[in-house]
Design an enzyme around this catalytic site. Structure first.
Site, short mmCIF file in Angstrom:
data_model
loop_
_atom_site.label_atom_id
_atom_site.label_comp_id
_atom_site.label_asym_id
_atom_site.label_seq_id
_atom_site.Cartn_x
_atom_site.Cartn_y
_atom_site.Cartn_z
N ASP A 84 0.86 -1.17 0.00
CA ASP A 84 0.00 0.00 0.00
C ASP A 84 0.91 1.24 0.00
O ASP A 84 2.09 1.15 0.35
CB ASP A 84 -0.88 -0.05 1.26
CG ASP A 84 -1.61 1.24 1.50
OD1 ASP A 84 -2.29 1.71 0.57
OD2 ASP A 84 -1.49 1.78 2.62
N ASP B 106 -0.11 5.09 0.92
CA ASP B 106 -0.30 6.08 2.00
C ASP B 106 -0.40 5.39 3.36
O ASP B 106 -1.22 4.50 3.55
CB ASP B 106 -1.55 6.93 1.74
CG ASP B 106 -1.48 7.67 0.41
OD1 ASP B 106 -0.47 7.54 -0.31
OD2 ASP B 106 -2.44 8.38 0.08
MG LIG Z 1 -2.90 3.19 3.41
#
Ligand SMILES: [Mg+2]
Length: 192
Positions: free
Chosen positions: A8, A10
């Site tokens: 992932d 962020d």
């Molecule tokens: Mg995230």
């Protein structure tokens, strides 16, 4: 087929700062280059999978997101690590930009981006790991048949509390990406 680690963006690779459109807003976690070097050395394909509904919401343009990702890859390359591929989803069913305001099989928690990467890059999902800070990351990883790791950075600490009441249990819970990757590499029975 080789295993991958899906990352992932962020809250996992970079600080969680809401919707960001330019690289100037990016703050890469300092441990990321070392963590990715360990993965590369062990032969993993490294793939970024990120929801960017900012596009559907009319906050960022497609070009801005692509430019941000190119800059991020450049910065990592300058530190001796490369990410093999970036998959990102601009869609959101309640978006404002008509072209992107749709449900998508690519948007996590759906596993579409992982399946697409597996087809493009010939990956063995059963020996792969999805790492993220949100429930949606873990759900996407599990739906793709991958192992899953939750990091406590970003929304991760809150996610850990919420998970305690639910049925979805990640294979690993770690303070950050470096710890998650170090522990994953130690679990050779899962991927070797
Ligand atoms: Mg995230």
């Amino acid at each position: 087929m080789r295993p991958a680690v899906f990352l992932d963006r962020d809250g996992t690779l970079i600080e969680e700062r809401g919707y960001i459109c330019s690289f100037e807003q990016v703050s890469l976690f300092p441990f990321v280059p070392e963590a990715l070097r360990h993965l590369r050395a062990a032969g993993f394909c490294v793939v970024l999978v990120t929801n960017q509904s900012s596009v559907a919401r009319g906050i960022c343009s497609v070009e801005q997101v692509k430019t941000l990702h190119n800059r991020l890859l450049d910065v990592l390359e300058n530190q001796g690590v490369c990410i093999d591929a970036v998959y990102w989803c601009p869609f959101h069913p309640r978006g404002k930009v008509a072209e992107f305001a749709v449900e998508s099989h690519l948007r996590k928690p759906a596993p579409g981006m992982l399946f697409q990467a597996a087809a493009d890059l010939e990956l063995d999902l059963s020996r792969s790991l999805m790492i993220g800070d949100k429930y949606t990351d873990l759900a996407a990883g599990a739906a793709a048949g991958c192992h899953t790791a939750l990091v406590r950075t970003g929304y991760g600490a809150k996610t850990e509390l919420a998970l305690a009441a639910g049925e979805l249990k990640p294979d690993l819970v770690a303070d950050d990406l470096l710890e998650a990757i170090s522990r994953w590499l130690d679990q050779k029975t899962a991927w070797a």
